[in-house]
Scaffold this active site. Structure first.
Site, PDB file in Angstrom:
ATOM      1  N   CYS A  93       0.844  -1.207   0.000  1.00 35.88           N
ATOM      2  CA  CYS A  93       0.000   0.000   0.000  1.00 35.88           C
ATOM      3  C   CYS A  93       0.880   1.260   0.000  1.00 35.88           C
ATOM      4  O   CYS A  93       1.966   1.273   0.590  1.00 35.88           O
ATOM      5  CB  CYS A  93      -0.893  -0.016   1.231  1.00 35.88           C
ATOM      6  N   GLU A 122       3.259  -5.877   8.859  1.00 35.46           N
ATOM      7  CA  GLU A 122       3.666  -4.527   8.439  1.00 35.46           C
ATOM      8  C   GLU A 122       4.776  -3.993   9.345  1.00 35.46           C
ATOM      9  O   GLU A 122       5.741  -3.373   8.872  1.00 35.46           O
ATOM     10  CB  GLU A 122       2.456  -3.586   8.491  1.00 35.46           C
ATOM     11  N   THR A 158       0.422   1.712  10.041  1.00 32.79           N
ATOM     12  CA  THR A 158      -0.538   2.591   9.359  1.00 32.79           C
ATOM     13  C   THR A 158      -1.961   2.480   9.904  1.00 32.79           C
ATOM     14  O   THR A 158      -2.718   3.442   9.863  1.00 32.79           O
ATOM     15  CB  THR A 158      -0.575   2.291   7.850  1.00 32.79           C
ATOM     16  N   CYS A 186      -2.758   5.800   8.552  1.00 28.41           N
ATOM     17  CA  CYS A 186      -3.719   5.895   7.444  1.00 28.41           C
ATOM     18  C   CYS A 186      -5.094   6.091   8.073  1.00 28.41           C
ATOM     19  O   CYS A 186      -5.479   5.335   8.969  1.00 28.41           O
ATOM     20  CB  CYS A 186      -3.689   4.608   6.627  1.00 28.41           C
ATOM     21  N   SER A 214     -10.466 -11.373   9.950  1.00 30.83           N
ATOM     22  CA  SER A 214     -10.040  -9.979   9.792  1.00 30.83           C
ATOM     23  C   SER A 214     -10.124  -9.226  11.120  1.00 30.83           C
ATOM     24  O   SER A 214     -11.209  -9.060  11.691  1.00 30.83           O
ATOM     25  CB  SER A 214     -10.908  -9.298   8.728  1.00 30.83           C
ATOM     26  N   ASN A 216      -9.583  -6.178  11.525  1.00 27.06           N
ATOM     27  CA  ASN A 216     -10.241  -4.915  11.224  1.00 27.06           C
ATOM     28  C   ASN A 216     -11.766  -5.052  11.345  1.00 27.06           C
ATOM     29  O   ASN A 216     -12.446  -4.225  11.938  1.00 27.06           O
ATOM     30  CB  ASN A 216      -9.800  -4.555   9.794  1.00 27.06           C
TER      31      ASN A 216
HETATM   32 FE1  F3S Z   1      -3.378   0.967   3.056  1.00 26.25          FE
HETATM   33 FE2  F3S Z   1      -4.809   2.184   4.840  1.00 26.25          FE
HETATM   34 FE3  F3S Z   1      -5.815   0.251   3.499  1.00 26.25          FE
HETATM   35  S1  F3S Z   1      -2.714   1.596   4.988  1.00 26.25           S
HETATM   36  S2  F3S Z   1      -4.117  -1.044   2.992  1.00 26.25           S
HETATM   37  S3  F3S Z   1      -5.142   2.203   2.673  1.00 26.25           S
HETATM   38  S4  F3S Z   1      -6.153   0.654   5.598  1.00 26.25           S
END
Ligand code: F3S
Length: 671
Positions: A93, A122, A158, A186, A214, A216
């Protein structure tokens, strides 16, 4: 009762790009993915069907393509793939690419603290890009275990919640004197979480779609469950339970980052079927809901930058499609730049670009951005500065129009009137289309977006500058290179670096010259000596013969007494004939030396224009006199011939009648 679907539900830009890259890579065989691409069984099954197998290490792959998922990997893994000759389909990403870069750069100068889960791929991958000491910090407690340091950098996984990152870096600041905190979070995850919270507050039933593995989706579900006790977690429409009734209950739907759009769509369609084709409105929280969520939103929004229309922001490209690019600008929504508003031809995910906010909300929650506006404004600023300074600009002819030419000058459309194109009349303006030109801006009005340029002025100014430069370079007595431009009866005009000087016919040669063409030709490159300069009258006097040695200076060396040479009779007098040995060097053959026998007049022996062989009797450079003899040559030849006559000896004076007056009498010659 309506069904509401979260706008941020489903794939984030990084996952969407990763799935696309993996599907493209699957077209080459064999193809493997380093770890599961995403935590979604449907997507993984689809990729497996296409031949993408999951491996843990490049060691398990002997050939073909290896897909690197959006989490990214360490430098070591990349190098291992390269050593094994594998093709890399890099789906890291853009946010993670930026994280790697910042961590690697910082680690060259100071220790790096990576804030995130130690066992997350990551975090492991990011540590693998660092050169020096690395500390993995996953909580406030572990921050307290970091040794006391003078300086360190902090970067975050992120997907770390911004508030958690803030709390941990506050704790790190207690241990590190100078802590440089990089914002690598992110916001896609927090945006989705915040939106799910708002939705869960409104809903009677909250449906969270996503893979069972997941993290998330699990976090999303937990958040929703806190606000809405009737929250469900499903992987697809087939898991929707009986008894859901949109007619009775508010139904909210959200999805984790790894849930593909088509799975989410199937769930929504199934719910709509239940509601008998009821429309699906977009999320629009009520005023009371907004108040309830105000505190949570404030915390989140404290981490977001405010934006306004017309503002210029530096963003990171997170997705590139045929029609537009998606840019992370640190705002709650990513921004979109349409292709028509994009100036850079070659844009890649991870690139940083400057963009202008055209609309904070395009009606669908997106920020509309333009790179063209930024570039255009910068170009205009640069053009106006150049105009004020009176400097030149470069332009390319684009289109011939009535009365002139349209040119592209630093990305701005400029007009060049036909009369300003050249110093001469321009018959075909089209000849300038595609041509790159140096121009001067003669009129600029930023408010009217009007630029008028002139090429003619540039040519004139350049000529003046070139002439001045040429004059400055010239000095009397110097020898300089030049090109013969034209000939006249009185001399040759020679270009000496931008200005013409005259070589008078008498300065072309040490000898006699009737016309300059005897010595030089147009376009011939020659060396000339600067004889005099008169800038006021624009006159330069040059000499060509002065660059060559004077014949008399080398005459004694070149024509030693006794040598025999050829020459041309150029003049006849009563006492002898003048013979030109070379231009500027004549010698006298006294009448007594013109023939073997006595002659009454010189014309009895030679005539003007005749080429004769002469013997050098003496050379006096100072007096500029050379005595020559034809008779001596004839005598020598006669002696040689006498070898063939038996009984006769060399030097037999009876064989020839030699003049009594054989002594050199040229010293009295009046020349
Ligand atoms: Fe990238 Fe954010 Fe998705 S780091 S993979 S855009 S959750």
């Amino acid at each position: 009762m309506p069904i509401r679907v979260g706008r941020c539900a489903g794939f984030c830009s990084g996952v969407r790009a990763a799935v696309r890259i993996a599907e493209e890579a699957a077209q080459t065989r064999p193809c493997a993915c380093l770890g599961p691409l995403i935590h979604n069984p449907q997507v993984l099954a689809r990729l497996e069907e296409k031949g993408v197998r999951i491996v843990e290490s490049p060691d398990e792959v002997s050939s073909g393509t290896v897909v690197i998922r959006s989490h990214g990997v360490s430098r070591e893994v990349i190098e291992l793939c390269e050593r094994r000759g594998l093709t890399i389909a890099d789906a890291t990403c853009a946010y993670v690419v930026r994280l790697h870069r910042l961590a690697a750069e910082a680690s060259a100068r100071m220790p790096v603290c990576i804030v995130g889960q130690a066992d997350h791929p990551e975090v492991r991958g990011t540590a693998g890009w660092c050169a020096g000491d690395v500390y993995i910090v996953d909580s406030i407690e572990s921050a307290g275990r970091v040794p006391l340091l003078d300086e360190a950098a902090a970067v975050a996984q992120t997907t770390l919640p911004p508030l958690q990152y803030k709390a941990i870096t506050d704790a790190l600041a207690e241990r590190v004197k100078r802590l440089v905190v990089y914002d690598t979070v992110c916001l896609a995850t927090s945006r989705r979480q915040r939106e799910a919270t708002e939705l869960a507050d409104w809903a009677d039933v909250m449906i969270v779609v996503g893979g069972r593995d997941s993290a998330n989706t699990r976090k999303l579900y937990e958040t929703c469950k806190e606000r809405c006790p009737r929250s469900l977690r499903i992987e697809g429409p087939e898991e929707l339970p009986e008894g859901l009734d949109p007619a009775r209950d508010n139904i909210g739907i959200t999805a984790g980052a790894s849930t593909p759009d088509w799975v989410l769509k199937e769930v929504v369609n199934r719910m709509n079927d239940i509601e008998q084709n009821a429309p699906v409105p977009q999320l629009a929280p009520t005023e009371s809901q907004e108040n309830e969520n105000a505190s949570f939103m404030k915390d989140i929004e404290a981490t977001l930058i405010p934006i306004r229309t017309g503002q210029t922001i530096t963003g990171t490209v997170v997705q590139v499609t045929e029609d537009e690019i998606c840019v992370n600008i640190g705002y709650k929504s990513d921004g979109l730049v349409k292709r028509s508003d994009l100036v850079s031809k070659d844009v890649h995910v991870g690139d940083e670009i400057d963009v202008e906010v055209v609309k904070v909300n395009d009606g669908e929650g997106n920020v509309l951005l333009s790179q063209r506006n930024v570039v255009s404004r910068k170009n205009w600023d640069a053009l106006m500065t150049r105009y004020d300074e009176g400097g030149y600009v470069e332009g390319v002819g684009r289109e011939a129009v009535k009365g002139g030419l349209i040119a592209n000058v630093m990305g701005v459309r400029a007009f060049i009137p036909a009369s300003q194109l050249s110093q001469r009349y321009v018959e075909k303006i089209e000849d300038f289309v595609g041509k790159t030109m140096r121009l001067k801006i003669i009129e600029a009005d930023k408010s009217k977006k009007r630029i008028v340029c002139s090429r003619k002025i540039v040519i004139a100014e350049e000529a003046v500058a070139k002439k001045k430069e040429a004059w400055d370079k010239l000095a009397v007595g110097e020898v300089v290179p030049g090109v013969v431009r034209r000939l006249t009866d009185f001399g040759a005009f020679v270009d000496v670096g931008g200005v013409d000087g005259l070589v008078h016919v008498t300065d072309l040669s040490w000898g006699r010259v009737k016309h300059p063409s005897e010595i030089v030709q147009p376009n011939q490159e020659i060396q000339v000596k600067v004889l005099s300069l008169d800038q006021e009258r624009d006159r330069i006097q040059l000499g060509y013969k002065q660059t060559q040695p004077r014949p008399w200076e080398i005459a004694e060396e070149k024509y030693p007494p006794g040598s025999i040479v050829s020459g041309k009779v150029v003049r006849i007098t009563t006492f002898g004939a003048f013979v030109e040995l070379e231009p500027g060097l004549d010698g006298l053959v006294h009448i007594s030396q013109c023939a073997l026998s006595r002659i009454a007049k010189v014309e009895d022996a030679v005539e003007v224009g005749q080429i004769v062989r002469v013997k050098v009797l003496s050379v006096d450079s100072e007096a500029k006199r050379i005595s020559l003899s034809i008779r001596a040559v004839l005598e020598d030849e006669a002696f040689m011939y006498s070898d063939d006559i038996p009984g006769e000896s060399l030097g037999d004076e009876t064989a020839y009648t030699l003049s009594d007056d054989s002594s050199d009498s040229t010293s009295d010659a009046p020349y």
